[in-house]
Design a protein around this motif. Sequence first.
Motif, PDB file in Angstrom:
ATOM      1  N   LEU A  63       0.363  -1.208  -0.182  1.00 37.50           N
ATOM      2  CA  LEU A  63      -0.004   0.074   0.073  1.00 37.50           C
ATOM      3  C   LEU A  63       1.077   1.201  -0.044  1.00 37.50           C
ATOM      4  CD1 LEU A  63      -2.730  -1.106   2.608  1.00 37.50           C
ATOM      5  CD2 LEU A  63      -2.405  -0.587   0.350  1.00 37.50           C
TER       6      LEU A  63
ATOM      7  N   ALA B 119       1.966   7.902   4.893  1.00 43.16           N
ATOM      8  CA  ALA B 119       2.685   7.430   4.494  1.00 43.16           C
ATOM      9  C   ALA B 119       3.800   6.400   5.905  1.00 43.16           C
ATOM     10  CB  ALA B 119       3.264   7.546   3.779  1.00 43.16           C
TER      11      ALA B 119
ATOM     12  N   ILE C  26      -0.747  13.487   3.172  1.00 47.26           N
ATOM     13  CA  ILE C  26      -0.699  12.509   2.491  1.00 47.26           C
ATOM     14  C   ILE C  26       0.380  11.557   2.240  1.00 47.26           C
ATOM     15  CG2 ILE C  26      -0.856  10.968   0.195  1.00 47.26           C
ATOM     16  CD1 ILE C  26      -3.468  12.720  -0.398  1.00 47.26           C
TER      17      ILE C  26
ATOM     18  N   ILE D 207       0.420   5.070  -1.953  1.00 45.79           N
ATOM     19  CA  ILE D 207       0.238   5.635  -1.063  1.00 45.79           C
ATOM     20  C   ILE D 207       0.819   7.217  -1.318  1.00 45.79           C
ATOM     21  CG2 ILE D 207       0.003   7.131   1.477  1.00 45.79           C
ATOM     22  CD1 ILE D 207      -1.185   4.322   2.380  1.00 45.79           C
TER      23      ILE D 207
END
Length: 142
Positions: free
Chosen positions: A14, A46, A42, A18
């Motif tokens: 993921l 992460a 964002i 991200i």
Amino acid sequence: MKNDLILRVIAKLLIPFILLFALYVQFHGDFGPGGGFQAGVILAAAVIFYALIYGLADARKVVPEPLVESMMAIGVLIYAGVGVAGLLLGGNYLDYFVLDPNPVRGQHRGIFWVEVGVATTVSGVMLKIFYMFADRGKVDEE
């Protein structure tokens, strides 16, 4: 969570997406919702996700505290530098149209660099806040 294999594998899958989404939000901010603030949050999310899965010590190896503190200052310098560049080229502070012979490209260039500065600062501040809160239990024990 450090020993949970499923979470570690999912995190490894993921986190690149991200980060890619943060870049999309950063570069798409001129044309739709998003921009520097959202991209910075964002990016920080992460790293925080990485810290939650792999541990704070590993996250600090990936993004050390001096880098986080430098990010806060560098972002502000980028933002202010765009304004000073406008002054040096004969415009007002944060007047973007003087940054290129074509005023439209100058506006785009100025907004881009201001948003890069905002993303860098916001990401650094969010990580600094996380590192400070994550360490508060250790400081109390000393």
